[in-house]
Design a protein around this motif. Sequence first.
Motif, PDB file in Angstrom:
ATOM      1  N   THR A 212      60.365 -81.181 -39.325  1.00 46.46           N
ATOM      2  CA  THR A 212      59.731 -81.678 -40.549  1.00 46.46           C
ATOM      3  C   THR A 212      58.535 -82.582 -40.286  1.00 46.46           C
ATOM      4  OG1 THR A 212      61.358 -83.472 -40.636  1.00 46.46           O
ATOM      5  CG2 THR A 212      61.837 -81.480 -41.917  1.00 46.46           C
ATOM      6  N   ASP A 213      58.041 -82.635 -39.066  1.00 43.40           N
ATOM      7  CA  ASP A 213      56.883 -83.463 -38.771  1.00 43.40           C
ATOM      8  C   ASP A 213      55.702 -83.015 -39.627  1.00 43.40           C
ATOM      9  OD1 ASP A 213      55.144 -85.259 -37.625  1.00 43.40           O
ATOM     10  OD2 ASP A 213      54.796 -84.061 -35.815  1.00 43.40           O
ATOM     11  N   GLY A 214      55.195 -83.918 -40.457  1.00 42.24           N
ATOM     12  CA  GLY A 214      54.072 -83.620 -41.344  1.00 42.24           C
ATOM     13  C   GLY A 214      54.476 -83.167 -42.732  1.00 42.24           C
ATOM     14  N   LEU A 215      55.743 -82.833 -42.925  1.00 43.66           N
ATOM     15  CA  LEU A 215      56.224 -82.386 -44.234  1.00 43.66           C
ATOM     16  C   LEU A 215      56.641 -83.612 -45.038  1.00 43.66           C
ATOM     17  CD1 LEU A 215      56.885 -79.846 -45.961  1.00 43.66           C
ATOM     18  CD2 LEU A 215      59.190 -79.926 -44.975  1.00 43.66           C
ATOM     19  N   ARG A 216      55.802 -84.040 -45.941  1.00 38.76           N
ATOM     20  CA  ARG A 216      56.005 -85.306 -46.637  1.00 38.76           C
ATOM     21  C   ARG A 216      56.691 -85.147 -47.998  1.00 38.76           C
ATOM     22  NH1 ARG A 216      53.596 -88.941 -43.560  1.00 38.76           N
ATOM     23  NH2 ARG A 216      51.859 -88.287 -42.219  1.00 38.76           N
ATOM     24  N   HIS A 217      56.983 -83.934 -48.379  1.00 37.27           N
ATOM     25  CA  HIS A 217      57.716 -83.667 -49.625  1.00 37.27           C
ATOM     26  C   HIS A 217      58.909 -82.789 -49.255  1.00 37.27           C
ATOM     27  CE1 HIS A 217      53.657 -84.744 -50.956  1.00 37.27           C
ATOM     28  NE2 HIS A 217      54.224 -85.174 -52.060  1.00 37.27           N
ATOM     29  N   ASN A 218      60.096 -83.348 -49.329  1.00 34.98           N
ATOM     30  CA  ASN A 218      61.260 -82.718 -48.716  1.00 34.98           C
ATOM     31  C   ASN A 218      62.176 -81.978 -49.682  1.00 34.98           C
ATOM     32  OD1 ASN A 218      60.739 -83.424 -45.980  1.00 34.98           O
ATOM     33  ND2 ASN A 218      61.330 -85.538 -46.469  1.00 34.98           N
ATOM     34  N   TYR A 219      61.806 -81.909 -50.959  1.00 37.36           N
ATOM     35  CA  TYR A 219      62.531 -81.037 -51.877  1.00 37.36           C
ATOM     36  C   TYR A 219      61.839 -79.675 -51.792  1.00 37.36           C
ATOM     37  CZ  TYR A 219      64.720 -79.206 -56.112  1.00 37.36           C
ATOM     38  OH  TYR A 219      65.426 -78.431 -57.005  1.00 37.36           O
ATOM     39  N   CYS A 220      62.351 -78.825 -50.920  1.00 36.37           N
ATOM     40  CA  CYS A 220      61.686 -77.550 -50.615  1.00 36.37           C
ATOM     41  C   CYS A 220      62.262 -76.449 -51.498  1.00 36.37           C
ATOM     42  CB  CYS A 220      61.875 -77.196 -49.146  1.00 36.37           C
ATOM     43  SG  CYS A 220      61.179 -78.432 -48.019  1.00 36.37           S
ATOM     44  N   TRP A 221      61.373 -75.588 -51.997  1.00 36.84           N
ATOM     45  CA  TRP A 221      61.809 -74.564 -52.931  1.00 36.84           C
ATOM     46  C   TRP A 221      61.702 -73.152 -52.380  1.00 36.84           C
ATOM     47  CZ3 TRP A 221      64.957 -74.425 -56.758  1.00 36.84           C
ATOM     48  CH2 TRP A 221      65.008 -73.294 -57.587  1.00 36.84           C
ATOM     49  N   ASN A 222      60.542 -72.792 -51.854  1.00 38.17           N
ATOM     50  CA  ASN A 222      60.351 -71.411 -51.428  1.00 38.17           C
ATOM     51  C   ASN A 222      59.700 -71.369 -50.054  1.00 38.17           C
ATOM     52  OD1 ASN A 222      59.061 -68.353 -52.823  1.00 38.17           O
ATOM     53  ND2 ASN A 222      61.184 -68.933 -52.597  1.00 38.17           N
ATOM     54  N   VAL A 223      60.084 -70.367 -49.263  1.00 33.93           N
ATOM     55  CA  VAL A 223      59.557 -70.208 -47.915  1.00 33.93           C
ATOM     56  C   VAL A 223      59.129 -68.768 -47.721  1.00 33.93           C
ATOM     57  CG1 VAL A 223      61.856 -69.777 -46.944  1.00 33.93           C
ATOM     58  CG2 VAL A 223      60.015 -70.578 -45.452  1.00 33.93           C
ATOM     59  N   ALA A 224      58.019 -68.574 -46.990  1.00 33.73           N
ATOM     60  CA  ALA A 224      57.516 -67.236 -46.696  1.00 33.73           C
ATOM     61  C   ALA A 224      56.957 -67.221 -45.282  1.00 33.73           C
ATOM     62  CB  ALA A 224      56.435 -66.823 -47.694  1.00 33.73           C
ATOM     63  N   VAL A 225      57.076 -66.072 -44.613  1.00 39.54           N
ATOM     64  CA  VAL A 225      56.630 -65.911 -43.230  1.00 39.54           C
ATOM     65  C   VAL A 225      55.570 -64.820 -43.180  1.00 39.54           C
ATOM     66  CG1 VAL A 225      57.373 -65.393 -40.883  1.00 39.54           C
ATOM     67  CG2 VAL A 225      58.920 -66.616 -42.421  1.00 39.54           C
ATOM     68  N   ASP A 226      54.504 -65.061 -42.430  1.00 45.70           N
ATOM     69  CA  ASP A 226      53.408 -64.106 -42.304  1.00 45.70           C
ATOM     70  C   ASP A 226      53.950 -62.759 -41.800  1.00 45.70           C
ATOM     71  OD1 ASP A 226      51.118 -62.625 -41.476  1.00 45.70           O
ATOM     72  OD2 ASP A 226      50.015 -64.483 -41.146  1.00 45.70           O
ATOM     73  N   PRO A 227      53.651 -61.660 -42.491  1.00 45.11           N
ATOM     74  CA  PRO A 227      54.187 -60.361 -42.078  1.00 45.11           C
ATOM     75  C   PRO A 227      53.839 -59.960 -40.645  1.00 45.11           C
ATOM     76  CG  PRO A 227      53.257 -60.218 -44.278  1.00 45.11           C
ATOM     77  CD  PRO A 227      52.892 -61.566 -43.746  1.00 45.11           C
ATOM     78  N   SER A 228      52.699 -60.415 -40.121  1.00 51.95           N
ATOM     79  CA  SER A 228      52.286 -60.021 -38.777  1.00 51.95           C
ATOM     80  C   SER A 228      52.341 -61.150 -37.765  1.00 51.95           C
ATOM     81  CB  SER A 228      50.857 -59.456 -38.813  1.00 51.95           C
ATOM     82  OG  SER A 228      49.934 -60.461 -39.201  1.00 51.95           O
ATOM     83  N   ALA A 229      52.691 -62.356 -38.202  1.00 49.75           N
ATOM     84  CA  ALA A 229      52.709 -63.510 -37.298  1.00 49.75           C
ATOM     85  C   ALA A 229      53.895 -64.406 -37.659  1.00 49.75           C
ATOM     86  CB  ALA A 229      51.403 -64.292 -37.396  1.00 49.75           C
ATOM     87  N   PRO A 230      55.090 -64.086 -37.140  1.00 49.67           N
ATOM     88  CA  PRO A 230      56.293 -64.801 -37.584  1.00 49.67           C
ATOM     89  C   PRO A 230      56.348 -66.277 -37.216  1.00 49.67           C
ATOM     90  CG  PRO A 230      56.791 -63.298 -35.767  1.00 49.67           C
ATOM     91  CD  PRO A 230      55.400 -62.996 -36.209  1.00 49.67           C
ATOM     92  N   GLU A 231      55.371 -66.775 -36.482  1.00 51.93           N
ATOM     93  CA  GLU A 231      55.348 -68.214 -36.218  1.00 51.93           C
ATOM     94  C   GLU A 231      54.562 -68.970 -37.275  1.00 51.93           C
ATOM     95  OE1 GLU A 231      57.248 -69.614 -33.988  1.00 51.93           O
ATOM     96  OE2 GLU A 231      57.931 -67.588 -33.516  1.00 51.93           O
ATOM     97  N   SER A 232      54.014 -68.253 -38.263  1.00 54.55           N
ATOM     98  CA  SER A 232      53.248 -68.890 -39.329  1.00 54.55           C
ATOM     99  C   SER A 232      54.068 -68.875 -40.608  1.00 54.55           C
ATOM    100  CB  SER A 232      51.924 -68.148 -39.536  1.00 54.55           C
ATOM    101  OG  SER A 232      51.081 -68.855 -40.416  1.00 54.55           O
ATOM    102  N   VAL A 233      54.351 -70.069 -41.142  1.00 55.83           N
ATOM    103  CA  VAL A 233      55.299 -70.234 -42.244  1.00 55.83           C
ATOM    104  C   VAL A 233      54.662 -71.048 -43.370  1.00 55.83           C
ATOM    105  CG1 VAL A 233      57.616 -71.010 -42.875  1.00 55.83           C
ATOM    106  CG2 VAL A 233      57.146 -70.276 -40.533  1.00 55.83           C
ATOM    107  N   LEU A 234      54.874 -70.612 -44.609  1.00 49.75           N
ATOM    108  CA  LEU A 234      54.488 -71.377 -45.794  1.00 49.75           C
ATOM    109  C   LEU A 234      55.737 -71.883 -46.496  1.00 49.75           C
ATOM    110  CD1 LEU A 234      51.761 -69.049 -47.390  1.00 49.75           C
ATOM    111  CD2 LEU A 234      51.347 -71.176 -46.141  1.00 49.75           C
TER     112      LEU A 234
END
Length: 330
Positions: A212-234
């Motif tokens: 969570t380093d850098g994640l300053r809002h911890n009520y998380c709702w949705n997560v998505a992963v880049d279809p071609s780069a699984p190390e990239s996360v929104l």
Amino acid sequence: MRLYAAADGSVLSVSGPPGSPTVRRRLEDRTLECVAADSRAPDRAFCGTFDRGLFRTTDGGETWHPVGRDTVAESVTSLAISPDDPGVVYAGTEPSAVFRSRDGGETWSELPPLTGLPSTSTWAFPPRPHTHHARWIEIDPCDPQRLFVAVEAGALVTSPDGGESWVDRVPSSKRDVHSMATHRDRPGRIWAAAGDGYAESDDGGETWETPTDGLRHNYCWNVAVDPSAPESVLVTSARGPRQAHSTSSAEAYLYRRRGSEPWTRLDDTGLPTGEGATRAVLATGAAGGECYAANDHGIFRTTDFGDSWTQLDVPWRESRQTASGLAVAD
């Protein structure tokens, strides 16, 4: 482009070029909970409602009809389609239960109960504390018999056999998981966005870490992963549920993490965030870097996984409503 959105008090089916799509608005004035669709059968989609049960379209959203009425509970809170067979569909409900169809939604059966697990007595949904529901169902793309079911709130439970049996939560998992993501190129990896933070697993959910380093809002709702780069996360997040969901007090944000780097907040990229924006629902497309987002301001698309977003030309009502589901069926 073809997608389905449970938003704005109706189901929107959107197809055609992103700059000039065709939009159909159906199932108006219902309390919508979730949608699911699949590119292998793009004209077929499912929509779960809170008090009217489960609906299905087979003509691209032109018409919707109830399915599973004699079997599936009337409050359908999550949906998932098997990556192995588009005819296999799972529906989660309130109270917490999981139903399965093997024929594209024609017939349904209830799977063995979740509520036999030892942690059941601790499950409760704060706004309705005497109940709980299956908020999210994630299917392992590398082993489609392996299911992950998030119970809101109380547990992340798993099944090794398509829901025929259930395994209770593990100590390091989050207890208020809202959404999950998996990736065919990363066997065993699970990403989870939860009300009690963000978490990742590299061993199929046996153990979890919380980068969570850098994640300053911890009520998380949705997560998505880049279809071609699984190390990239929104991930979409806020300070708490009121800032995430309520249009009157909305203040939600979008973060991205690449590899082991700290999270970076993505502001001023074309997707409304911050004060006046509810948390977005995310759904990845087929191409690398492609992701869609729906919030109370509209539906947006990125092709560089969050660096820039373009709003789709989809009519949005003046009364802002929080988006509850988004499914891409390119």
